[in-house]
Design a protein around this motif. Structure first.
Motif, mmCIF file in Angstrom:
data_model
loop_
_atom_site.group_PDB
_atom_site.id
_atom_site.type_symbol
_atom_site.label_atom_id
_atom_site.label_comp_id
_atom_site.label_asym_id
_atom_site.label_seq_id
_atom_site.Cartn_x
_atom_site.Cartn_y
_atom_site.Cartn_z
ATOM 1 N N PRO A 183 -17.915 5.186 -10.544
ATOM 2 C CA PRO A 183 -17.171 3.960 -10.855
ATOM 3 C C PRO A 183 -15.997 4.256 -11.800
ATOM 4 N N TYR A 184 -16.179 5.248 -12.663
ATOM 5 C CA TYR A 184 -15.121 5.628 -13.607
ATOM 6 C C TYR A 184 -13.869 6.081 -12.846
ATOM 7 N N LEU A 185 -14.074 6.988 -11.874
ATOM 8 C CA LEU A 185 -12.927 7.475 -11.095
ATOM 9 C C LEU A 185 -12.387 6.391 -10.172
ATOM 10 N N ALA A 186 -13.291 5.612 -9.574
ATOM 11 C CA ALA A 186 -12.869 4.558 -8.638
ATOM 12 C C ALA A 186 -11.903 3.585 -9.315
ATOM 13 N N LYS A 187 -12.152 3.290 -10.577
ATOM 14 C CA LYS A 187 -11.281 2.365 -11.317
ATOM 15 C C LYS A 187 -9.851 2.939 -11.413
ATOM 16 N N TYR A 188 -9.756 4.202 -11.791
ATOM 17 C CA TYR A 188 -8.429 4.830 -11.890
ATOM 18 C C TYR A 188 -7.745 4.902 -10.529
ATOM 19 N N LEU A 189 -8.552 5.175 -9.490
ATOM 20 C CA LEU A 189 -7.987 5.274 -8.132
ATOM 21 C C LEU A 189 -7.496 3.915 -7.668
ATOM 22 N N ASP A 190 -8.299 2.887 -7.906
ATOM 23 C CA ASP A 190 -7.921 1.536 -7.480
ATOM 24 C C ASP A 190 -6.665 1.051 -8.206
ATOM 25 N N GLU A 191 -6.534 1.454 -9.456
ATOM 26 C CA GLU A 191 -5.359 1.042 -10.239
ATOM 27 C C GLU A 191 -4.116 1.867 -9.905
ATOM 28 N N GLY A 192 -4.311 2.914 -9.096
ATOM 29 C CA GLY A 192 -3.180 3.759 -8.711
ATOM 30 C C GLY A 192 -2.736 4.718 -9.808
ATOM 31 N N LYS A 193 -3.527 4.807 -10.862
ATOM 32 C CA LYS A 193 -3.150 5.714 -11.955
ATOM 33 C C LYS A 193 -3.457 7.165 -11.602
ATOM 34 N N VAL A 194 -4.424 7.334 -10.699
ATOM 35 C CA VAL A 194 -4.811 8.668 -10.237
ATOM 36 C C VAL A 194 -4.831 8.629 -8.713
ATOM 37 N N GLY A 195 -4.415 9.726 -8.086
ATOM 38 C CA GLY A 195 -4.433 9.815 -6.628
ATOM 39 C C GLY A 195 -5.589 10.693 -6.161
ATOM 40 N N LEU A 196 -6.051 10.433 -4.940
ATOM 41 C CA LEU A 196 -7.093 11.257 -4.316
ATOM 42 C C LEU A 196 -6.625 11.600 -2.913
ATOM 43 N N VAL A 197 -6.410 12.887 -2.660
ATOM 44 C CA VAL A 197 -5.911 13.296 -1.345
ATOM 45 C C VAL A 197 -6.743 14.455 -0.809
ATOM 46 N N GLY A 198 -6.775 14.550 0.516
ATOM 47 C CA GLY A 198 -7.434 15.667 1.167
ATOM 48 C C GLY A 198 -6.399 16.614 1.734
ATOM 49 N N ALA A 199 -6.780 17.865 1.877
ATOM 50 C CA ALA A 199 -5.841 18.840 2.424
ATOM 51 C C ALA A 199 -6.606 19.974 3.096
ATOM 52 N N LEU A 200 -5.949 20.625 4.046
ATOM 53 C CA LEU A 200 -6.535 21.764 4.744
ATOM 54 C C LEU A 200 -5.685 23.003 4.510
ATOM 55 N N TYR A 201 -6.338 24.072 4.122
ATOM 56 C CA TYR A 201 -5.644 25.343 3.937
ATOM 57 C C TYR A 201 -5.917 26.227 5.147
ATOM 58 N N ASP A 202 -4.851 26.761 5.725
ATOM 59 C CA ASP A 202 -4.981 27.621 6.899
ATOM 60 C C ASP A 202 -5.034 29.080 6.441
ATOM 61 N N VAL A 203 -6.198 29.723 6.619
ATOM 62 C CA VAL A 203 -6.347 31.100 6.126
ATOM 63 C C VAL A 203 -5.500 32.092 6.923
ATOM 64 N N ALA A 204 -4.971 31.667 8.070
ATOM 65 C CA ALA A 204 -4.146 32.565 8.883
ATOM 66 C C ALA A 204 -2.673 32.513 8.513
ATOM 67 N N THR A 205 -2.234 31.389 7.970
ATOM 68 C CA THR A 205 -0.798 31.245 7.677
ATOM 69 C C THR A 205 -0.506 31.032 6.190
ATOM 70 N N GLY A 206 -1.521 30.638 5.431
ATOM 71 C CA GLY A 206 -1.305 30.344 4.008
ATOM 72 C C GLY A 206 -0.817 28.937 3.762
ATOM 73 N N LYS A 207 -0.644 28.178 4.846
ATOM 74 C CA LYS A 207 -0.078 26.830 4.690
ATOM 75 C C LYS A 207 -1.142 25.779 4.399
ATOM 76 N N VAL A 208 -0.818 24.903 3.461
ATOM 77 C CA VAL A 208 -1.669 23.744 3.167
ATOM 78 C C VAL A 208 -1.068 22.521 3.848
ATOM 79 N N THR A 209 -1.906 21.814 4.611
ATOM 80 C CA THR A 209 -1.464 20.562 5.230
ATOM 81 C C THR A 209 -2.226 19.410 4.588
ATOM 82 N N PHE A 210 -1.486 18.472 4.030
ATOM 83 C CA PHE A 210 -2.136 17.313 3.408
ATOM 84 C C PHE A 210 -2.528 16.327 4.493
ATOM 85 N N LEU A 211 -3.730 15.786 4.373
ATOM 86 C CA LEU A 211 -4.232 14.854 5.375
ATOM 87 C C LEU A 211 -3.616 13.478 5.166
#
Ligand SMILES: [Zn+2]
Length: 239
Positions: free
Chosen positions: A208-236
């Protein structure tokens, strides 16, 4: 025959030109020590979730281009000795090919790195993220990667000591992906992505502590994939 006065003029001209020739060479060989760029209370306060994502994207672009920032590591150690103000926290896998600071080209004191096989979430990871946010971090990234051994183990239902319980946390992602072939690269990547999204949900649901910050937009939560073959990170994308 050259006169003494003429020779004197030549000598003076050569001496005057020398600094122009020598100094640039000297400057290249002995650069002035750079001021260490480290995160400060002010830079952390000025950071936003969007800017933090941009900074990580730019860092990964440098990494992919094999053009990381030149850093005076010793100066950074000294500059961060009295405190830290990381702008992001990355929950990544323990995989030796996916070191979070390196793939995002970040320095000492820039990001919190939490790494566990399969970037799964339990109370310890959530507690660590709560601490990160408490001290001013503006972005949480869950970073999965292609070819993840933990995900393959979960697909194959590997049983091994305490690892069994860890892999059980990934089983719902296997179900959600709708495939179960650990030798199929596309299937593994699909489960990796589901697992990242699942960890993101766990982080929000368990705190609930983190959810409050996320809901208020003060903190962001994002997912990403790192490709071990190219070194590139793609944000979801947020779906
Ligand atoms: Zn992994």
């Amino acid at each position: 025959m050259p006169t003494f006065a003429w020779m004197k003029r030549v000598i003076v001209a050569v001496v005057l030109c020398l600094p122009g020739v020598i100094l640039p060479v000297a400057a290249r060989e002995s650069p002035a020590p750079a001021t260490p760029e480290v995160q400060t209370r002010e830079s952390q306060a000025a950071m936003t979730p969007t800017k933090a994502v941009e900074r990580l994207k730019a860092g990964n672009a440098r990494f992919v281009a094999n053009a990381p920032k030149k850093r005076d590591w010793s100066a950074k150690v000294v500059a961060t000795a009295s405190g830290q103000f990381p702008f992001a926290a990355v929950l990544g896998c323990m995989d030796s090919r996916a070191p979070v600071e390196i793939v995002f080209d970040q320095g000492i004191g820039d990001i919190f790195g939490i790494r566990v096989a399969g970037n799964v979430v339990n109370d310890d990871e959530v507690g660590s993220l709560e601490y990160a946010v408490k001290v001013g971090t503006k972005l949480i990234v869950v970073l999965g990667h292609t070819g993840c051994g933990a995900v393959k183990g979960a697909i194959d239902n590997v049983q091994l000591g305490n690892l069994t319980g860890l892999l059980a946390k990934i089983h719902p992602a296997v179900e959600a992906a709708g495939c179960n072939d650990a030798k199929d690269e596309a299937c593994v990547t699909k489960v990796v992505e589901k697992n990242v999204r699942q960890s993101m949900k766990e982080i929000r649901d368990r705190s609930p502590y983190l959810a409050k910050y996320l809901d208020e937009g003060k903190v962001g939560l994002v997912g990403a994939l790192y490709d071990v073959a190219t070194g590139k990170v793609t944000f979801l994308t947020t779906t």
